[in-house]
Structures are given as C-alpha cells and as structure tokens.
Design an enzyme around this catalytic site. Structure first.
Site, PDB file in Angstrom:
ATOM      1  N   LYS A 238       0.069 -94.495  59.396  1.00 50.11           N
ATOM      2  CA  LYS A 238       0.250 -93.592  58.272  1.00 50.11           C
ATOM      3  C   LYS A 238       1.738 -93.367  58.014  1.00 50.11           C
ATOM      4  CE  LYS A 238      -3.841 -90.700  59.285  1.00 50.11           C
ATOM      5  NZ  LYS A 238      -4.606 -90.871  58.046  1.00 50.11           N
ATOM      6  N   ARG A 312     -15.058 -92.729  61.272  1.00 46.16           N
ATOM      7  CA  ARG A 312     -16.413 -93.275  61.169  1.00 46.16           C
ATOM      8  C   ARG A 312     -16.747 -94.130  62.395  1.00 46.16           C
ATOM      9  NH1 ARG A 312     -14.797 -96.302  55.723  1.00 46.16           N
ATOM     10  NH2 ARG A 312     -13.498 -94.433  55.722  1.00 46.16           N
TER      11      ARG A 312
END
Length: 458
Positions: A238, A312
C-alpha cells in the site's frame, strides 16, 4: 468500566429535562415567559442535540433542557458527559423503560475516551441512573461497544495477532465459554493453510481463536471476524496514505467480539461459536507472493492475484469450518474493501446475504434499534471474474468494477448454499466525532444482529 459515569444517587444533581424535538414548541409555550425569552435569546431550536442551561434565581444552573430525536434515543445524551461541567446530573420526569435504558447506555457511550496512552483531559459528568432504566441492558450495550472501540483504537505495536487472540480469550473466560487458540505452525497441522500463509510473513505468528458457548443442543450461531492487526498490503504494498489507518483492519474481528459479548451477556438461547483468525500482512522473505497458489481448508486452490486482498483469504478457512457444522446462521464481519466505502460510505456496513428472510430480519432489527446496514447484491454473473487459468479461483478480479461484490462472491464459495449466511463489509471507524460517537474505532451492526438473534431464538 463502561458505566462508571452512571451513579446510584447524588446529593444535589442538576436536572436534565429531555424534550423531543417535535415537542419543543409546545413545551416552551407552556413555560414561563422569562424562560421563553431566555430560550429565544440563546437560539434554542427543535433540533436534536441542542441543549440549554437555565439559570436559577441565584445565577447557578437550575436545569438543562436537552432536545432529542426519539428515533435516535441512544445518542440523545451522547454529547453531554464530556461537554457539561463535571458534576452530577439526573433526568427529570417519568421516562418509559426503553427510553431510560437507551439514554443511560448513550450517556456511558458519550463518556468513552481512549486513555491507554495519555490521561483523560477531564472526568466525564456523572448521571444518576434513571429509575426506569434496565441497568443490565444498558451496561451490556456499553461494555460491548467500549470493547470494540478499545480494540480498534489500539495500534499494532500493542495489538498484534497474539494480543488480539488474548483479548478474545479474556472475553471468553469472563463468560465461562470454552476457548482454544491455534498458533503458528499449529494452523498447518489443523488444516488452516490460508490463515497461516497470510500471517507467516510476520515475526508475530498468526493465530486462530475458537470460542464455544451456550447449550450444545441450542440453535448454532457462528461468527467469523477478520483479524488483520496490520495490513501493509504485503508485496502489493500500500502507499503511505493507504497504510496509515491499517491498525483498524481488525475492525471486523473486534466487532465480532463485541457481538459475542452482547450475545453472551444477554444469555441468548443459542450455541455460539466464534472463529477469529488473527494475522499481520507484512513483507518478508517468508511472506506469500503474487501468483502463488495456496490450498484452503475446503480443498479449493487459490491463485494470489493480489496480496493486498488478504482479508478474504484469512476468512475462507474459518468460514469453511463454521459451515461444516451447518449452523442456523453464519455471520462474518470484515473491513474488507474500499469499494464498499465508495458505494455506501463509512456509516453503512454493506450487507451481503444468501437468504432473503435473514436479510429482511436483519434490516428490520437495524431499523428498530437505529443501527444501520445496507443490503448489496450477490450478483452471480460477476463470479466468472474470479476464474483462474491454473487454480480453482483467483482471490481478485482484474475488473475495476464491483470490488465489494466480487469479494463477497469469493467468500460465498466457502459456504454451502443451504447455510443462511451474511457477510458485512464495514469501516469500523468514525472519521469525525458525533454525539456519543467519538473519532476513532466504532461498533457497527452488532446491536442490530443482537436484536435479530434475540427475536429469532430468545
């Protein structure tokens, strides 16, 4: 203690006069002319959140009029504990039990301050417990939300995978629940390969907390929460701005613990199971990489299209385990996608559900307790976007569209079609302060879910 700002009694408390916003005009009309003039001079209007101190003959505060919205009674007094002068206050008039309980709980929530690293700037004002309030219920709500806030607000330095697991163990023990924790390579031995893969890049080993509580013969309600204590994005790193708030990436796990607290303290007639994977997603020589193919507990192989879609990944193994018991309801909560925030903003957890009756019941409970959620579609045609040429599935889509939907469709692959399942993609954070809701970590949807579960099972 969450209700430390509520007291049993006081010698001379200042009176708080709650007036519904729609009733203020009539209330002022019936008041003495001097009070009406004072209200006009101080621009008191029928807007929720406004309050006005009324002086007595000696110049001291005699009472305080508080305008509130009955539809948002929980937040009616939320701004007062840290804005009114320190001292003791009491509510004037006979209040209905539900309103008194909401106002007491809201006072406790308004008194919240995160004080782990510095002393409180001031002590909150104290409220005498309203006579009609259900103290147990108010405390149950405040304790759960304080827990969520404290966990989300704590930086990763002091809340890594082990510490979050320890917080879950502490909650379980307070309620007499059974709990076990798998750590590090135990996850491989017990067939949680994806949780291990995501968390192995950190020097702090990944964990899986497994809590069970309640009558084994009661309906099973299983909760799964995303416990990513810090998310660097892994090798798909990120940027700095995107990494800044990643201490809150365990907000779904914190909310699951808050919901578990509500359910256990409320003695719901269920068999509760909580599965909480806790990891850090970091870069190291041992971290998982783009294009790796990793097996899952269910047996499906996953091609890693992006290491920053790790939430996830850690959810899929515990979802498969929770589904294996065929629970009456399977719930997961996660700070999963920026796409959900683009779609519905920070206040609305995006809700995906494979059961229309369950979704409707949650929506009704959400409205009843003013704990908002917003249903989003599990749009099957987008499932093909997760296809992989060399594995059973990719963890991301190459399409720039429908990111929260494809994430939910990924998770759906690990849940049987016959299991009533609901997934929440949430923010778990207040970007700015509102009455009773300070800037920082926040509980979302847990009061609605507690209400729904109580109505279904008792």
């Amino acid at each position: 203690m969450s209700t430390h700002s509520l007291i049993d009694g006081a010698a001379a408390p200042i009176r708080l006069v709650p007036v519904a916003e729609s009733d203020l005009a009539a209330w002022l009309e019936a008041a003495p002319a001097s009070l009406r003039q004072w209200a006009t001079a101080n621009a008191l209007k029928g807007e929720a959140g406004r309050h006005l101190a009324i002086p007595g003959a000696d110049g001291a505060i005699d009472r305080i009029v508080v305008v509130y919205d009955p539809a948002q009674a929980l937040w009616a007094l939320g701004s007062l504990p840290l804005t009114l002068p320190e001292g003791d206050y009491s509510l004037e008039g006979a209040l209905a039990p539900a309103l008194a309980t909401d106002m007491a709980a809201g006072w406790a929530l308004g008194a919240y301050a995160f004080t782990r690293y510095r002393k409180a700037r001031r002590q909150p004002a104290r409220l005498v417990w309203p006579a009609a309030a259900d103290r147990g219920e108010a405390t149950r709500i405040a304790d759960a939300i304080w827990l969520v806030r404290d966990l989300v607000n704590t930086p990763a330095e002091d809340l890594g995978p082990g510490e979050l697991a320890d917080a879950a163990v502490s909650l379980a023990k307070r309620h007499g629940a059974e709990v076990r924790v798998l750590r590090g390579d135990e996850l491989l031995a017990q067939n949680y390969p994806m949780v291990h893969a995501v968390g192995r890049g950190s020097v702090r080993p990944p964990c899986l907390v497994d809590i069970t509580w309640g009558d084994p013969s009661a309906p099973k309600v299983t909760l799964v929460g995303k416990g990513v204590c810090f998310d660097s994005g892994g090798y798909d790193l990120k940027p700095a701005a995107g990494m800044k708030l990643m201490k809150k990436d365990m907000g779904g796990g914190a909310n699951v613990l808050g919901l578990a607290s509500l359910l256990m303290a409320g003695k719901r007639k269920i068999r509760l199971r909580v599965l909480l994977p806790t990891v850090e997603n970091l870069v190291s020589g041992n971290a998982f990489k783009p294009m790796d193919i990793i097996p899952t507990r269910k047996g499906l192989t996953i091609e890693i299209g992006n290491t920053d879609a790790e939430g996830r990944l850690i959810l899929c193994d515990p979802l498969a385990e929770g589904d294996s018991e065929k629970p009456a309801i399977l719930i997961d909560m996660a700070t999963l996608t920026g796409a959900a925030r683009v779609a519905v903003g920070p206040d609305l957890p995006a809700m995906f559900c494979n059961d229309d009756k369950l979704a409707a019941d949650i929506q009704a409970a959400s409205t009843a307790v003013n704990d908002p959620v917003w249903r989003m579609p599990l749009w099957k045609p987008y499932r093909k976007w997760l296809d992989s040429k060399i594995a059973d599935m990719n963890n991301v889509s190459e399409s720039p569209f429908a990111g929260s939907i494809t994430a939910a469709l990924y998770l759906q692959e690990f849940v049987s079609p016959t299991t009533p399942w609901v997934h929440f993609d949430m923010y778990a954070w207040n970007a700015s302060a509102r009455p009773g809701r300070p800037e920082g970590g926040e509980a979302q949807a847990i009061r609605a879910l507690d209400r729904m579960i109580g109505e279904r099972f008792g």
